[in-house]
Design an enzyme around this catalytic site. Structure first.
Site, PDB file in Angstrom:
ATOM      1  N   TYR A 142       0.991  -4.726  13.196  1.00 15.87           N
ATOM      2  CA  TYR A 142       1.444  -6.063  12.755  1.00 15.87           C
ATOM      3  C   TYR A 142       2.470  -6.604  13.744  1.00 15.87           C
ATOM      4  CZ  TYR A 142       3.556  -9.517   9.543  1.00 15.87           C
ATOM      5  OH  TYR A 142       4.037 -10.665   8.944  1.00 15.87           O
ATOM      6  N   HIS A 185       5.736  -5.092  -0.555  1.00 14.68           N
ATOM      7  CA  HIS A 185       6.977  -4.709   0.106  1.00 14.68           C
ATOM      8  C   HIS A 185       7.877  -4.028  -0.914  1.00 14.68           C
ATOM      9  CE1 HIS A 185       5.582  -7.861   2.954  1.00 14.68           C
ATOM     10  NE2 HIS A 185       6.093  -7.019   3.826  1.00 14.68           N
TER      11      HIS A 185
END
Ligand code: GFB
Length: 315
Positions: A142, A185
């Site tokens: 990412y 997250h």
């Protein structure tokens, strides 16, 4: 660094990723502006389809683009789906940035992440730390995609003089976050687990890793305001950090969330899960130096996000 006043009034503003946590916060903020907000759903347009993106830009003729669409996720999702994270993000951002250039978009703001910085960059991390050391293995895929996006905006600016800028938000949370435990997250994951523990009358809250890593958190409403502030007021090659300047340990975060959820439980640290980057506190003095300030404290943000979670997510 240059400060370019860019007026959003009367402009056609395309928010890519408007259904996501950041995109939806941007749409809420833009609703107060005298501008035309352009959005399209994933069903209508897959941003990985280059000709579809070109056709969309041709039809809708956005004058401003905020690239808030991305394949995102927490440490486990990043670590377990590397191909998705690098391929989808590189293809989507390349299509949008390329179409914005081809169709004469006046201002584009690309969104990266604090994970673009080296795993052990000196803290707090200045923008200059980019590419000065090895990345964090759990999210290098990412990170490399986002670094490519930052560099692509810089390259188009340098070669063609277009006003494409990049903002690097820190770890974000708030309404419309992803609360799925496998892909989320840390903050939404701990909130969902704490709520489930409370409902179940459990006396343990599972926390991945050691609880020692430090993280900086910004409420997504603050982030959206900062992104629009930069879109209006910043024009330069350097990407700009968007952080609060405050960090907490994962252990302290878990305690803050347990208190907000009113859960009385012991923290159970799961060492089979990775800690990831030990710290990733950003130096946001460039943004603060332009006069912007965050409003939402972590305690207030966690409390309001839990209220949102109760109304919109909890079973
Ligand atoms: O938000 P997060 O998943 O990703 O935070 P990163 C991970 C940290 O929180 C690690 C701990 O230290 C985890 O061990 N943690 C504790 C948990 N309990 C949990 C839990 O239940 N779920 C999760 N997910 N973590 C991300 C990048 O890094 O930062 C993304 O992977 C993006 O690409 C994002 O850049 C901003 O903060 O480590």
């Amino acid at each position: 660094m240059t400060h370019g006043a860019f007026d959003l009034r009367g402009k056609r503003v395309y928010v890519a990723g408007h259904r996501g946590m950041v995109g939806s916060a941007l749409v809420r903020q833009l609703a107060h502006e005298d501008c035309e907000i352009i959005t399209t759903s994933r069903a209508q347009l897959d941003l990985r389809d280059q000709s579809g993106v070109q056709g969309f830009f041709c039809d809708r003729k956005p004058q401003v683009v905020i690239m808030a669409a991305a394949q995102v996720g927490g440490i486990y999702a990043n670590d377990s789906q590397p191909a998705d994270f690098i391929y989808d993000n590189v293809v989507m951002q390349t299509n949008v940035i390329g179409a914005a250039f081809k169709h004469g978009v006046e201002k584009l703001t690309f969104l990266g992440s604090s994970c673009i910085y080296p795993r052990l960059a000196p803290q707090p991390m200045r923008e200059e730390a980019l590419l000065t050391g090895p990345l964090e293995p759990t999210n290098e895929w990412y990170a490399i995609a986002k670094i490519a996006g930052v560099k692509m905006c810089q390259a188009f600016r340098r070669q063609h003089g277009v006003d494409f800028i990049s903002a690097m938000p820190t770890n974000l949370y708030g309404p419309f976050d992803n609360f799925d435990l496998a892909s989320s997250h840390v903050l939404p994951a701990l909130m969902a687990k704490a709520h489930q523990a409370k409902i179940a009358g459990a006396d343990q809250l599972s926390v991945w890793g050691s609880g020692a890593p430090m993280r900086e958190f910004m409420h997504v409403e603050d982030c959206a305001k900062a992104i629009l502030f930069l879109t209006r007021n910043y024009s330069g090659e350097m990407h700009i950090n968007v952080g609060t300047g405050e960090e907490v340990s994962i252990k302290c975060l878990a305690e803050t969330i347990a208190e907000a959820v009113e859960l009385k439980a012991k923290l159970a640290f799961d060492s089979s899960k990775p800690d990831g980057t030990p710290r990733k506190l950003m130096d946001s003095s460039r943004l603060l130096g332009m006069g912007w300030r965050p409003d939402v404290t972590l305690a207030d943000g966690v409390a309001s996000t839990y209220q949102w979670y109760l109304k919109n997510v909890s079973a």
